[in-house]
Design a protein around this motif. Sequence first.
Motif, short mmCIF file in Angstrom:
data_model
loop_
_atom_site.label_atom_id
_atom_site.label_comp_id
_atom_site.label_asym_id
_atom_site.label_seq_id
_atom_site.Cartn_x
_atom_site.Cartn_y
_atom_site.Cartn_z
N PHE A 243 32.26 39.01 39.76
CA PHE A 243 33.56 39.57 40.14
C PHE A 243 34.36 38.64 41.06
O PHE A 243 35.49 38.93 41.40
N THR A 244 33.75 37.51 41.47
CA THR A 244 34.49 36.52 42.26
C THR A 244 34.80 35.27 41.44
O THR A 244 35.39 34.33 41.96
N ASP A 245 34.39 35.25 40.18
CA ASP A 245 34.57 34.10 39.30
C ASP A 245 35.67 34.45 38.29
O ASP A 245 35.46 35.25 37.37
N THR A 246 36.86 33.83 38.45
CA THR A 246 38.00 34.21 37.62
C THR A 246 37.71 34.06 36.13
O THR A 246 38.00 34.95 35.32
N GLY A 247 37.12 32.95 35.74
CA GLY A 247 36.83 32.72 34.33
C GLY A 247 35.87 33.74 33.76
O GLY A 247 36.09 34.30 32.68
N ARG A 248 34.77 34.00 34.46
CA ARG A 248 33.79 34.98 33.99
C ARG A 248 34.38 36.38 33.96
O ARG A 248 34.11 37.17 33.06
N LEU A 249 35.20 36.67 34.97
CA LEU A 249 35.83 37.99 35.02
C LEU A 249 36.75 38.20 33.81
O LEU A 249 36.76 39.27 33.21
N MET A 250 37.47 37.16 33.43
CA MET A 250 38.35 37.27 32.27
C MET A 250 37.54 37.44 30.99
O MET A 250 37.90 38.23 30.11
#
Length: 535
Positions: free
Chosen positions: A288-295
């Motif tokens: 939830f703090t990793d923009t790419g993974r969250l997307m």
Amino acid sequence: MSLAPKAPATSRGGGHGGKGGSKNPRASKGGHGGRRVLRWSATTLSVVILGTAGAGYLYYQHLNGNIHKGERESGDAKAQKTAANAAGQTPLNILLIGSDSRNSDENVKLGGAKYDRGSPPLGDVQMLIHLSADRKSAAMVSIPRDTRVDIPKCTDPKTGKVYPATNTIINESLARGGAGCTLATWENLTGVYIDHWLTIDFSGVVNMADAIGGVDVCVKQNVWDRPTAAVPGGSGLKMTAGTHKVKGEKALQWLRTRHAWGSDPLRAKAQHMYLNSMIRTLKGQNVFTDTGRLMDLAEAATKSLTVSEEIGTPKKLYDLGMQLKSVPTDRITSLTMPNVQDPQNKDHLVPDGANADKMWQMLRDDVSFDKNGKASDGAGEKKKQASAEPVKEPSVSPAGLGVLVRNATRTSTEAPVGGRARTLAQELTAKGYTRAAADTSNTGESVDKTVVRYPSADLQGDAQAVAEALGIPTSQVKQSTDVSGVTLVVGADWREGTAYPKQSAPKAGDLPDNADAINGSDTKQCMDVYGPYRW
């Protein structure tokens, strides 16, 4: 999640496979650091998908367009929402349904059985996710797909077709009015109000597993879930003994495997292991703090899930995920509803009476399934008292009140107790309720816990007085549109005597032995492979 191999029969299987089963083929961290992480997560999400300008707005609209939604409830459900505790908090209950839909090329490829394409999907995996009112503990409770239950009257929200009430295995509820019918079935069985539902099909499982990046699972022996001379079908799962990271189609095979474990309840246990491992994986990745993974996860989740309409936006799904993420893994308990063999069909199951009732009561009273909480988290009895309505004065004298008494003592394994309504109507008459009468028209009704129902607020005090006369707790006095006057519904918990039996409040962690509970922090769980499926 999903589902066992399928058969051409209406129930698409019915056995458990393996031992004695049918040969049918179908079947966060606390403290200031934690708060900083949550704040950063929220900021990240708002930048990525909730921005009001340009790409942020367009991406949010894109995710919103991915989501498929449906009505929360499409059946005749009777459960009432739990009242808030002293802090104004309420539990959150979400029903997760694994659909066996073959209504796309991808699902047919993953699940086989092209001849069944176009038929209504069945809910072969059904799991209730319970978040405590204080959000400090959680539970995941499965009901095996071949459990025989009462399915209420349901109306398909898409076609308007009305399905009459029936008594059959629970996975058929999805085909009798959609996820809203499955929700109503669960509510009537458990007495637990369910806020939302989520459904996922074969291809959705694969997409989500890939987005997560793999989940660790374990087998004690080499396993190959394949057709045998005795039992056709199988998920195709093949791996050597030990721990493996599964993703994509291999994850789907793990979740569908049934024969190689030996029964449908053991398949639920394997699914619980997978979900617990997935939760630990997501927590460890700080996704939830990793923009790419969250997307990536947002894209996969919005494409893979169909949800009840109240949570049908990316933001609401994200908020739901954050609530789940906040629960420590050692406060998460996964288990299967206590069950026994169906006396009407050895290949089916039914709820295990008192043990199943005890577990549902713990959920209704918001008593944690684990013993790892602090005393300050609140005891079940306090929450139980908080859920009761305040006592009001009766509007008429006992002699002036008409009371109808219904016999609802039937269970899945026991016939109703003959004359039960008449006996308690006579007891009420002796206590001054001279207009009390037995209802002889509802001999097939079944409820787990005795309840006094009333139709409108002006009769609340009268209903409470009836309960008090018989020793029934005021928390079991409920307003209901299903009655026209004060009605005593005698449940399976009161099959004898004229004084309501004393009920002991359940304690945290006091689960039935046959619930097969697993703690979310347990990393040593490993599945035993049923003999014929070892290699």
